[in-house]
Design an enzyme around this catalytic site. Structure first.
Site, PDB file in Angstrom:
ATOM      1  N   GLU A   7     -10.166  -0.618  -3.891  1.00  0.00           N
ATOM      2  CA  GLU A   7      -9.203  -0.955  -4.951  1.00  0.00           C
ATOM      3  C   GLU A   7      -9.897  -1.174  -6.288  1.00  0.00           C
ATOM      4  O   GLU A   7      -9.329  -0.881  -7.336  1.00  0.00           O
ATOM      5  CB  GLU A   7      -8.387  -2.199  -4.589  1.00  0.00           C
ATOM      6  CG  GLU A   7      -7.468  -2.037  -3.392  1.00  0.00           C
ATOM      7  CD  GLU A   7      -6.441  -0.923  -3.525  1.00  0.00           C
ATOM      8  OE1 GLU A   7      -6.228  -0.399  -4.637  1.00  0.00           O
ATOM      9  OE2 GLU A   7      -5.856  -0.557  -2.491  1.00  0.00           O
TER      10      GLU A   7
ATOM     11  N   HIS B 228      -5.465   2.571   3.828  1.00  0.00           N
ATOM     12  CA  HIS B 228      -5.092   1.156   3.681  1.00  0.00           C
ATOM     13  C   HIS B 228      -3.797   0.858   4.423  1.00  0.00           C
ATOM     14  O   HIS B 228      -3.661  -0.189   5.065  1.00  0.00           O
ATOM     15  CB  HIS B 228      -4.949   0.783   2.203  1.00  0.00           C
ATOM     16  CG  HIS B 228      -6.214   0.993   1.415  1.00  0.00           C
ATOM     17  ND1 HIS B 228      -6.258   0.922   0.042  1.00  0.00           N
ATOM     18  CD2 HIS B 228      -7.485   1.277   1.815  1.00  0.00           C
ATOM     19  CE1 HIS B 228      -7.501   1.150  -0.368  1.00  0.00           C
ATOM     20  NE2 HIS B 228      -8.258   1.378   0.692  1.00  0.00           N
TER      21      HIS B 228
ATOM     22  N   GLU C  81       0.832  -1.207   0.000  1.00  0.00           N
ATOM     23  CA  GLU C  81       0.000   0.000   0.000  1.00  0.00           C
ATOM     24  C   GLU C  81       0.864   1.254   0.000  1.00  0.00           C
ATOM     25  O   GLU C  81       0.502   2.263  -0.595  1.00  0.00           O
ATOM     26  CB  GLU C  81      -0.944  -0.003   1.210  1.00  0.00           C
ATOM     27  CG  GLU C  81      -1.940  -1.166   1.242  1.00  0.00           C
ATOM     28  CD  GLU C  81      -3.091  -1.024   0.238  1.00  0.00           C
ATOM     29  OE1 GLU C  81      -3.114  -0.049  -0.528  1.00  0.00           O
ATOM     30  OE2 GLU C  81      -3.954  -1.908   0.227  1.00  0.00           O
TER      31      GLU C  81
ATOM     32  N   GLU D 139      -2.745  -3.149  -8.390  1.00  0.00           N
ATOM     33  CA  GLU D 139      -4.074  -3.083  -7.766  1.00  0.00           C
ATOM     34  C   GLU D 139      -5.055  -4.068  -8.385  1.00  0.00           C
ATOM     35  O   GLU D 139      -6.039  -4.435  -7.746  1.00  0.00           O
ATOM     36  CB  GLU D 139      -4.633  -1.659  -7.885  1.00  0.00           C
ATOM     37  CG  GLU D 139      -3.779  -0.641  -7.150  1.00  0.00           C
ATOM     38  CD  GLU D 139      -4.445   0.721  -7.010  1.00  0.00           C
ATOM     39  OE1 GLU D 139      -4.954   1.228  -8.016  1.00  0.00           O
ATOM     40  OE2 GLU D 139      -4.452   1.249  -5.895  1.00  0.00           O
TER      41      GLU D 139
ATOM     42  N   HIS E 169     -10.249   2.159  -7.665  1.00  0.00           N
ATOM     43  CA  HIS E 169      -8.939   2.660  -8.113  1.00  0.00           C
ATOM     44  C   HIS E 169      -8.599   2.099  -9.484  1.00  0.00           C
ATOM     45  O   HIS E 169      -8.198   2.821 -10.391  1.00  0.00           O
ATOM     46  CB  HIS E 169      -7.816   2.253  -7.143  1.00  0.00           C
ATOM     47  CG  HIS E 169      -7.961   2.797  -5.771  1.00  0.00           C
ATOM     48  ND1 HIS E 169      -7.110   2.444  -4.740  1.00  0.00           N
ATOM     49  CD2 HIS E 169      -8.868   3.661  -5.225  1.00  0.00           C
ATOM     50  CE1 HIS E 169      -7.482   3.086  -3.637  1.00  0.00           C
ATOM     51  NE2 HIS E 169      -8.534   3.817  -3.903  1.00  0.00           N
TER      52      HIS E 169
ATOM     53  N   TYR F 290      -2.829  -1.328  11.757  1.00  0.00           N
ATOM     54  CA  TYR F 290      -3.810  -1.602  12.828  1.00  0.00           C
ATOM     55  C   TYR F 290      -4.017  -3.114  13.006  1.00  0.00           C
ATOM     56  O   TYR F 290      -4.095  -3.607  14.135  1.00  0.00           O
ATOM     57  CB  TYR F 290      -5.106  -0.893  12.432  1.00  0.00           C
ATOM     58  CG  TYR F 290      -6.307  -1.097  13.320  1.00  0.00           C
ATOM     59  CD1 TYR F 290      -6.289  -0.750  14.670  1.00  0.00           C
ATOM     60  CD2 TYR F 290      -7.499  -1.609  12.789  1.00  0.00           C
ATOM     61  CE1 TYR F 290      -7.417  -0.916  15.461  1.00  0.00           C
ATOM     62  CE2 TYR F 290      -8.633  -1.764  13.568  1.00  0.00           C
ATOM     63  CZ  TYR F 290      -8.591  -1.420  14.912  1.00  0.00           C
ATOM     64  OH  TYR F 290      -9.711  -1.581  15.684  1.00  0.00           O
TER      65      TYR F 290
ATOM     66  N   GLU G 182      -5.210   5.375   0.082  1.00  0.00           N
ATOM     67  CA  GLU G 182      -4.003   4.547   0.277  1.00  0.00           C
ATOM     68  C   GLU G 182      -3.463   4.742   1.693  1.00  0.00           C
ATOM     69  O   GLU G 182      -2.997   3.791   2.319  1.00  0.00           O
ATOM     70  CB  GLU G 182      -2.925   4.860  -0.760  1.00  0.00           C
ATOM     71  CG  GLU G 182      -3.335   4.654  -2.227  1.00  0.00           C
ATOM     72  CD  GLU G 182      -3.899   3.286  -2.563  1.00  0.00           C
ATOM     73  OE1 GLU G 182      -3.835   2.366  -1.726  1.00  0.00           O
ATOM     74  OE2 GLU G 182      -4.428   3.125  -3.677  1.00  0.00           O
TER      75      GLU G 182
HETATM   76 MN    MN Z   1      -5.293   1.556  -4.348  1.00  0.00          MN
HETATM   77 FE    FE Z   2      -4.805   0.565  -1.530  1.00  0.00          FE
END
Ligand code: MN
Ligand code: FE
Length: 348
Positions: free
Chosen positions: A229, A125, A91, A195, A232, A131, A122
């Protein structure tokens, strides 16, 4: 090359003056309106409608499951760590490519509005994997170094990034055919390969755990990431095709062959990665099914790029299309309401 400079002119700009790559003509990268590329603005609105934050997703059940020595086999733990280890840095690679290379070249304001939105996604992500790794108390050093230390991950990242350096080169000139091809190839590497192909081995294997209600918080986040994604990638392919239409000389037969090979090699790298993640089958998944799936995805990407399909494979995981396509009121795994249509949905 003009793209790094903002040129002020005193002439009025209309929508007709706009191009995806202004290429030093009448450069204006500040006037969003009048909009010429409505599709780019629509992608921006779609991205905003899908807003989410990792820390809103509870991880308690994941933590309990991960601590339970009987909850996962050795092979399952290996697979999960390999997938999270790939995403942990992938990412960031995408974010850096986007901000440093793609954004610099694409100077149309509508497209940049989406690129700004995507850049924030991003960041979300990257945050999500931080996390998850932290919640599950995974070894951070191990996870975030996998792209150096696990060959199959290194090979994917190295491959996707192989054409980025030439876009970062300040002497890149997108007024030349060669310069445009350099940019387009890097965009295929980002939007179609990274991606659109390299993320999917991880998506399908992790979401297979989610379907069994295992690691529900992790899988809920991966489901949101998958949804982001797919937008994207769709934006990226639309952008690539728009550049191509505005610059008809750039995408010639030789370049087409180069792009086909570029994607076919990526499919092999993704299959090698799946093999590394999943040396033995788990959860009804095995390397043959994953190969079929990756090839099926690649064919979809070829079609979108107006290139001939190369494989003719079927989709062995039709449930994945549901996860991607449906605007569900609840998430696929029924854990909680997941549609973030307005900021007012957040509770403070
Ligand atoms: Mn992306
Ligand atoms: Fe991403």
């Amino acid at each position: 090359m003009a793209i790094s400079k903002i040129q002020m002119t005193k002439e009025r700009i209309t929508a007709d003056n706009k191009r995806i790559l202004n290429n030093g003509r009448m450069v204006d990268c500040n006037q969003l309106v009048p909009i010429k590329y409505q599709w780019a603005w629509n992608y921006y609105l779609d991205g905003c409608a899908n807003h989410w934050m990792p820390t809103e997703v509870p991880m308690q059940r994941d933590i309990e499951q991960w601590k339970n020595p009987d909850a996962f086999t050795v092979d399952e733990r290996h697979l999960i760590k390999r997938v999270l280890g790939f995403f942990a840095t992938a990412e960031s690679l995408v974010g850096n490519n986007l901000v440093l290379a793609v954004y610099r070249c694409i100077d149309n304001p509508e497209c940049r509005q989406y690129l700004l939105r995507q850049s924030f996604e991003e960041a979300i992500h990257i945050h999500a994997f931080q996390y998850i790794v932290q919640s599950l108390s995974l070894d951070e050093g191990e996870m975030f170094n996998m792209y150096r230390e696990v060959e199959a991950i290194y090979n994917k990242d190295e491959y996707a990034m192989s054409c980025t350096n030439s876009v970062l080169d300040p002497s890149l000139d997108t007024n030349t055919k060669e310069g445009l091809q350099t940019l387009l190839k890097n965009m295929v590497g980002l939007y179609v390969i990274t991606e659109g192909i390299f993320f999917y081995g991880g998506f399908v294997t992790m979401l297979s755990f989610g379907r069994q209600n295992r690691l529900p918080g992790t899988c809920e986040q991966i489901q949101y990431i998958l949804r982001d994604e797919s937008i994207h990638m769709n934006f990226g392919i639309e952008l690539i095709n728009a550049i191509r239409d505005e610059n008809p000389g750039a995408w010639d037969k030789d370049f087409e062959q180069e792009i086909i090979k570029f994607i076919i090699n990526a499919v092999e790298l993704e299959c090698a990665y799946c093999k590394e993640c999943l040396p033995q089958g788990v959860l009804g998944l095995n390397t043959n099914l994953l190969r079929e799936y990756v090839q099926y995805l690649a064919d979809r990407r070829f079609e979108r790029l107006r290139l001939p399909k190369q494989y003719g494979s079927n989709n062995p995981f039709p449930w994945m299309s549901e996860v991607i396509d449906l605007k569900k009121e609840k998430n696929f795994f029924e854990t909680r309401v997941t549609e973030y249509q307005t900021g007012g949905a957040l509770e403070w």
